[in-house]
Design a protein around this motif. Structure first.
Motif, short mmCIF file in Angstrom:
data_model
loop_
_atom_site.label_atom_id
_atom_site.label_comp_id
_atom_site.label_asym_id
_atom_site.label_seq_id
_atom_site.Cartn_x
_atom_site.Cartn_y
_atom_site.Cartn_z
N SER A 183 45.99 36.76 87.53
CA SER A 183 45.74 35.07 87.70
C SER A 183 45.67 35.00 89.19
O SER A 183 46.83 35.06 89.84
CB SER A 183 46.47 34.24 87.10
OG SER A 183 46.22 32.96 87.01
N ARG A 190 38.71 31.42 88.41
CA ARG A 190 39.65 32.08 87.43
C ARG A 190 38.67 32.35 86.15
O ARG A 190 38.63 33.43 85.57
CB ARG A 190 40.55 31.57 87.11
CG ARG A 190 41.91 31.81 87.99
CD ARG A 190 43.26 31.46 87.45
NE ARG A 190 43.42 29.92 87.68
CZ ARG A 190 44.07 29.06 87.29
NH1 ARG A 190 44.99 29.48 86.29
NH2 ARG A 190 44.19 27.63 87.50
N GLY A 213 49.84 33.68 84.67
CA GLY A 213 50.09 32.87 85.53
C GLY A 213 50.70 31.44 85.40
O GLY A 213 51.85 31.57 84.55
N MET A 216 47.52 29.53 82.06
CA MET A 216 46.18 30.09 81.42
C MET A 216 46.21 29.80 79.93
O MET A 216 45.50 29.40 79.31
CB MET A 216 46.02 31.44 81.69
CG MET A 216 45.43 31.83 83.05
SD MET A 216 44.03 30.98 83.52
CE MET A 216 42.86 32.22 82.54
#
Length: 565
Positions: A183, A190, A213, A216
């Motif tokens: 991430s 992303r 991360g 997410m």
């Protein structure tokens, strides 16, 4: 979200999949009797006419209708029972919608209530002409089986992690190889890099695991049935992710430079950041790909949509041609397969859509990204927005009118959805259409869900709003985006929209022309390699094949296009 500045409309509709009604039952029985007595012939004829008109409205799919339809199995967990729902919130009849998006989505293996958006997104999108290929659908089902067999919680994954931790050779399942996405960067980047990583995992038969991360797992549902794509928190290299960089000895570029061998039980770090060097770019070469595939574990850190360069690799050519006969639909299909908003984000999306956008005739999305250091708003950006939208016929011009005309009961309605970190552009456009009538008689309403002031990529609440706004933009009928912006790329790809791109201004002047219709709905690869792997010399990779061309907004970038352009 600046909801105080926008008066909530009164037509918010109930959830269509909970069986709530906007209207009442028809005031007559199907036996032609009322209050126990026979209805007279004139009344019976009148009732037949009413029923005929009602049926016509339902079958015509007019999105302003308040008609009631029955959907079998529409409930989230009702076991397939029939639900009666209103058409008023839908822009097309829900009876014609395919909840699997043409076969992209698996039909089982999920708890619908845990991710409402997965099978409900079809109710919010107009019919899209781009259908996934049969081969892509087969490949997705096969990949789901691979993820389930080799993913977290399986014996194969456990043994692979033990091997990675110890560095010792092992003879376990040789088909379980892994690609770990790290991430990194803003949300738009992303999303694009996860899609790139997933396509690469399809082509190389690798399990895709994503580093969660900071958020997410809060933004996206699981895309693979009966397994997880989230990298377990106890993964042995997690604490080193932040240290991976262009100088890392584990990077493929440095391995090449140092003439280090690649073995099955090593891991390779793939540094595909926009600032990568020439050795890192060898990732896109055929012979280097053969070497890279010797490693069981690949760690990927990237902020670029590198899909176009995969199409230039002869190792993947035949497979990609079967997966994507329409070359400009890669992110469109993969994005709709992978990225399903979590229930928290889906609530932001549907509440806003139902309140302000559901009943309009046309929705125009305008995504404004300004790269100036100063906060703005800027007059040249506002002038560019107005010039683009009015010159291209996306929004009507306004006229000076001293007298107020009769009410426009049959006027076409148009909603403008702004997304911007700044509120100034929205406020000016809203005032322009409030204070003056339009030359076409259209009724124009202008909305902006939020204004954050500046990008806050590490804040969870900020990213929820950003993801919701990308998704809302993808539900529009026509879209204007800012060049260079991955935010806009995500919206256009998910929506299957060829946007009008506003070119990046120079010296604070409006570009001429202010915008242009993009050649493709695909995102742009901002930092492609310009290298011929076979001849080992520089080459313009935007001129090698008809389906990879230079981008309109970034002339040195490349993107996938329809081969017939």
């Amino acid at each position: 979200m600046d909801m105080k500045r926008i008066r909530r409309l009164s037509h918010t509709s109930p959830d269509p999949l909970k069986g709530e009604l906007d209207g009442e039952e028809l005031p007559f029985s199907h036996h032609g009797k009322k209050n126990g007595s026979q209805i007279s012939i004139p009344v019976f004829v009148l009732l037949i006419c009413v029923v005929g008109v009602t049926l016509f409205v339902v079958t015509s799919g007019v999105h302003r209708s308040e008609s009631i339809v029955t959907i079998a199995g529409a409930g989230g967990g009702g076991g397939g029972e029939a639900k009666r729902v209103s058409l008023s919130r839908f822009r097309n009849s829900p009876t014609n919608k395919d909840r699997t998006l043409g076969g992209l989505l698996a039909t089982s293996g999920f708890d619908d209530q845990s991710c409402l958006s997965r099978y409900r997104t079809a109710f919010y999108r107009k019919n899209i002409p781009h259908k996934p290929s049969r081969y892509l659908i087969q490949k997705l089902r096969a990949h789901e089986s691979l993820q389930k067999r080799c993913g977290p919680g399986t014996n194969s994954y456990r043994k692979a992690v033990e091997q990675l931790r110890s560095g010792q050779r092992s003879n376990f399942d040789q088909d379980c190889n892994y690609l770990v996405w790290i991430s990194y960067s803003g949300l738009g980047n992303r999303i694009l890099t996860v899609a790139s990583a997933f396509l690469y995992s399809l082509l190389t038969n690798r399990v895709l695991l994503i580093d969660r991360g900071k958020d997410m797992n809060d933004l996206f549902c699981e895309p693979f049935p009966e397994t997880s794509w989230l990298l377990p928190l106890d993964f042995p290299l997690t604490n080193t992710f932040a240290n991976f960089s262009i100088t890392s000895p584990e990077s493929y570029g440095n391995m090449i430079m140092n003439k280090a061998g690649v073995h099955k039980d090593n891991f390779i770090y793939l540094h595909l950041d926009h600032g990568y060097n020439d050795n890192d770019k060898l990732f896109f070469c055929e012979e280097d790909q053969k070497t890279i595939q010797n490693a069981r574990w690949l760690m990927l850190r990237s902020d670029i949509y590198f899909v176009p360069s995969l199409f230039l690799n002869s190792l993947f050519k035949d497979e990609l041609n079967q997966l994507f006969p329409e070359k400009d639909t890669v992110f469109h299909h993969l994005g709709r397969y992978l990225f399903h908003p979590t229930n928290a984000v889906w609530g932001l999306i549907t509440r806003y859509y139902d309140s302000y956008l559901a009943k309009t005739d046309e929705i125009v999305g305008i995504q404004v990204r300004v790269f100036e250091i100063d906060p703005g708003p800027f007059r040249h950006v506002l002038d560019q927005i107005i010039s683009c939208t009015q010159n291209e016929g996306l929004l009507p011009q306004t006229v000076v009118q001293d007298e107020i005309g009769p009410p426009a009961f049959n006027a076409k309605s148009k909603a403008v959805l702004f997304t911007s970190l700044n509120m100034g552009y929205y406020e000016h456009i809203r005032s322009m259409y409030w204070e003056s009538p339009t030359s076409t008689g259209e009724i124009v309403s202008v909305y902006q869900p939020s204004y954050e002031g500046y990008q806050q990529s590490e804040r969870n609440k900020h990213n929820r709003k950003a993801w919701a706004e990308m998704y809302l933009l993808s539900l529009t009928d026509k879209l204007v985006t800012s060049g260079w912006s991955t935010f806009g790329y995500v919206a256009q790809g998910l929506g299957g929209l060829k946007p009008w791109i506003m070119f990046r201004p120079e010296n604070r002047t409006v570009p001429n022309p202010p915008c242009r219709r993009d050649m493709s709905m695909e995102p742009c690869f901002h930092s492609p390699p310009f290298y011929d792997c076979k001849k080992k010399q520089g080459i313009d990779t935007g001129k090698l094949v008809p389906h990879v061309k230079h981008c309109d907004d970034i002339t040195w970038g490349i993107k996938l296009v329809d081969e017939n352009i």
